[in-house]
Design an enzyme around this catalytic site. Structure first.
Site: not given
Ligand code: FBP
Length: 551
Positions: A81, A145, A176, A202-205, A251-252, A311, A425-426
């Site tokens: 992502g 992905r 991952d 990396k990851t916004i989560d 945040g998966r 999320e 996505y914003e």
């Protein structure tokens, strides 16, 4: 190329800052080796799977003198992502490589890991890099992905790199993707390929973090964007005083984003999935707790408020987690019969009739739309697509039902009207905050220094990052050090340990200490938009989470 906005133009001139050691020594800083390391758990199993990269020492860069290098070619991919700052990682890597030797070349493989496998690339130039400095998005080379994990894929990667003369690959990704980077590094080393592999977090989560990686990039900017939006909604709620807003935040799996936004904005409630799992809260209990907050505020004529929802919540509610597992099995076994049913009502009835009693009890009270989402399309592995389940609507509807039931007998009726939002996505492609612009550029530059010092199987790391940039510590962390064994899809596999919210940590404890007061009042905090220009105390603030974690 689209037209450049005035802010983007001004922002292009922003000079991302580097930790002092890299600012003064460039990529020629010396890699000082620490003691041999261990994986976070399952040491024997991990050592066996990664015999050539296990136990590598952690690295801190210290002053060093320039050395001559022969020209090298390196490749880079963006994986998974989008997260703000990816372009700056590439810019930092590019600048570092050019400083090592102006003849060095950087190949940007397009569309994520598949670009590396299928040999789709562009050779990055000054012009390309300059046009993407300090911009959001991953559109310079795009992302994907595809999982880079099979021997056949590794062989293709090796063949492509050899054909171009590429001797280093930088993988910018989440847990991952970096797990795959670790396996690839081992594979390429065992094959004596001479190809180095370096990862970047990396990851916004925000769930790729540990004792050595203080945060993944993108979390800072994304949470600032969401916090601005949440703050704006709070002000609207506090002005109109007629709506309850239910806001789901990306945040998966982990709830770091929701928690950070709560610390920034002080909502009436913020659900933390990890707490739900730890306390084994049922959906009914969650709904009843939120209803109690609504009822309590109604006593003071405060028929408004804001609830933040992570999320990934649905998968942390014990009875829904096992319900989803049973649904996955049930649908897999009865696929043809199920698909032949004419409409959703029939499909829901079909499932309800076949669920075990406990799961039927969990399924039946759910709103019809949620039932439809739970029995709807599966992903390629046959799993429910949890991110598509509208938890915010489910909670709002279930609270509404509770209130209607109360109103049926109450003298004084409670007003309850809801609005639902999903922010994800914003924020993922926002222009990086100063923090992320500096952090990403520093990570990329650190990766170039790791390449220059011949390392493989490392993640670029910058630590002490709650402090001003010049005090940051740059180095490399062995990827094997972050690994443990986990049971996934029926097998024990080595993976980088995901960081969920630590319930004993300061960020969550700060929420706990304040949430009752926030539930009752209007102690809203309005963070406002990210500021790119202006006083440092406004423009360069790290997140509340990072600050609290490193007090
Ligand atoms: P990464 O873990 O790859 O960084 O992606 C995280 C994320 O943004 C989650 O927050 C969200 O659940 C998911 O990606 C959405 O994925 P997609 O972009 O495939 O819709």
């Amino acid at each position: 190329m689209s037209e450049i906005s005035p802010l983007q133009k001004a922002r292009a001139a922003y000079q991302a800052r580097l930790p002092k050691i890299l600012a003064e020594n460039g990529p020629f800083a010396t890699a000082k080796l620490g003691a041999p390391t261990q994986s976070v758990a399952d040491q024997d199993a991990i050592k066996k799977l990664f015999p050539d990269t296990y136990g590598l020492p952690a690295i801190d860069f210290v002053p060093g003198a320039p050395f001559a290098t022969t020209p090298i070619k390196a490749g880079v991919i963006l994986s998974g992502g989008q997260a703000p700052g990816g372009h700056n990682v590439i810019a930092g890597l590019y600048d570092g490589l050019k400083k090592l030797n102006p003849a060095n070349e950087l190949y940007g493989f397009k569309g994520g890991p598949s670009g590396l496998i299928d040999d789709k690339y562009i050779i990055l130039t000054d012009e390309i890099i300059d046009s993407y400095r300090n911009t959001g998005g991953f559109d310079m080379i795009c992302s994907g992905r595809t999982k880079l994990e099979t021997e056949e894929q590794f062989e293709k990667v090796m063949a492509n790199c050899k054909a171009h003369g590429i001797t280093a690959i930088v993988i910018i990704g989440g847990d991952d993707s970096n797990t795959n980077a670790c396996t690839l590094a081992q594979y390429l080393l065992a094959k004596n390929s001479g190809i180095q592999v370096i990862g970047c977090p990396k990851t916004i989560d925000g769930d790729l973090k540990n004792a050595w990686i203080e945060v993944s990039f993108g979390f800072d900017t994304a949470t600032k964007v969401y916090s601005e939006l949440v703050g704006n909604i709070m002000r609207d709620a506090n002005s109109a005083r007629k709506y309850w807003h239910f806001i789901k935040l990306m945040g998966r799996s982990a709830s770091h984003i929701a928690l950070e936004c709560a610390l920034e904005t002080h909502p009436q409630a913020c659900i933390v999935s990890e707490e739900v799992a730890a306390k084994k809260l049922s959906l009914r209990q969650i709904v009843d707790q939120l209803t109690a907050i609504v009822v309590d505020r109604a006593k003071n004529s405060m028929n408004f408020g804001v609830v933040l929802i992570p999320e990934g919540l649905i998968e942390f509610i014990p009875e829904i987690q096992t319900l989803i597992a049973e649904l996955n099995d049930l649908l897999a076994k009865n696929q043809a019969e199920f698909d032949a049913l004419a409409d959703m009502d029939a499909k829901i009835a079909f499932v309800e009739a076949r669920l075990t009693p406990a799961h039927r009890e969990a399924f039946q009270p759910l709103p019809t739309a949620i039932k439809a989402q739970l029995v709807g399309d599966r992903d390629p592995h046959g799993n429910v697509q949890v991110s598509k389940i509208e938890t915010e609507k489910m909670l709002a509807e279930m609270i509404d039902n509770n209130i209607k039931a109360l109103n049926a007998t109450a003298e004084k009726k409670i007003k309850f009207s809801s609005q639902c939002h999903f922010f994800g996505y914003e924020g993922r492609c926002a222009a990086p905050s100063n923090f992320d612009a500096n952090y990403c550029y520093s990570l990329g530059f650190t990766a170039s220094a790791l390449i220059g010092s011949g390392k493989t199987g490392y993640m670029a790391s910058c630590r002490n990052i709650s402090k001003p940039v010049d005090q940051w510590v740059a180095g490399g962390i062995p990827l094997t050090m972050m690994m443990n064994m986990e049971h996934r899809h029926g097998k024990d596999v080595p993976v980088i340990k995901k960081a969920l919210v630590d319930l004993s940590g300061k960020p969550f404890q700060t929420l706990v200490a304040n949430r009752d007061a926030w539930a009752k009042g209007v102690e809203f905090r309005y963070p406002g938009p990210i500021q790119y220009f202006g006083p440092t105390e406004v423009c360069d603030l790290p997140t509340e989470t990072l600050t609290l974690e490193h007090l």
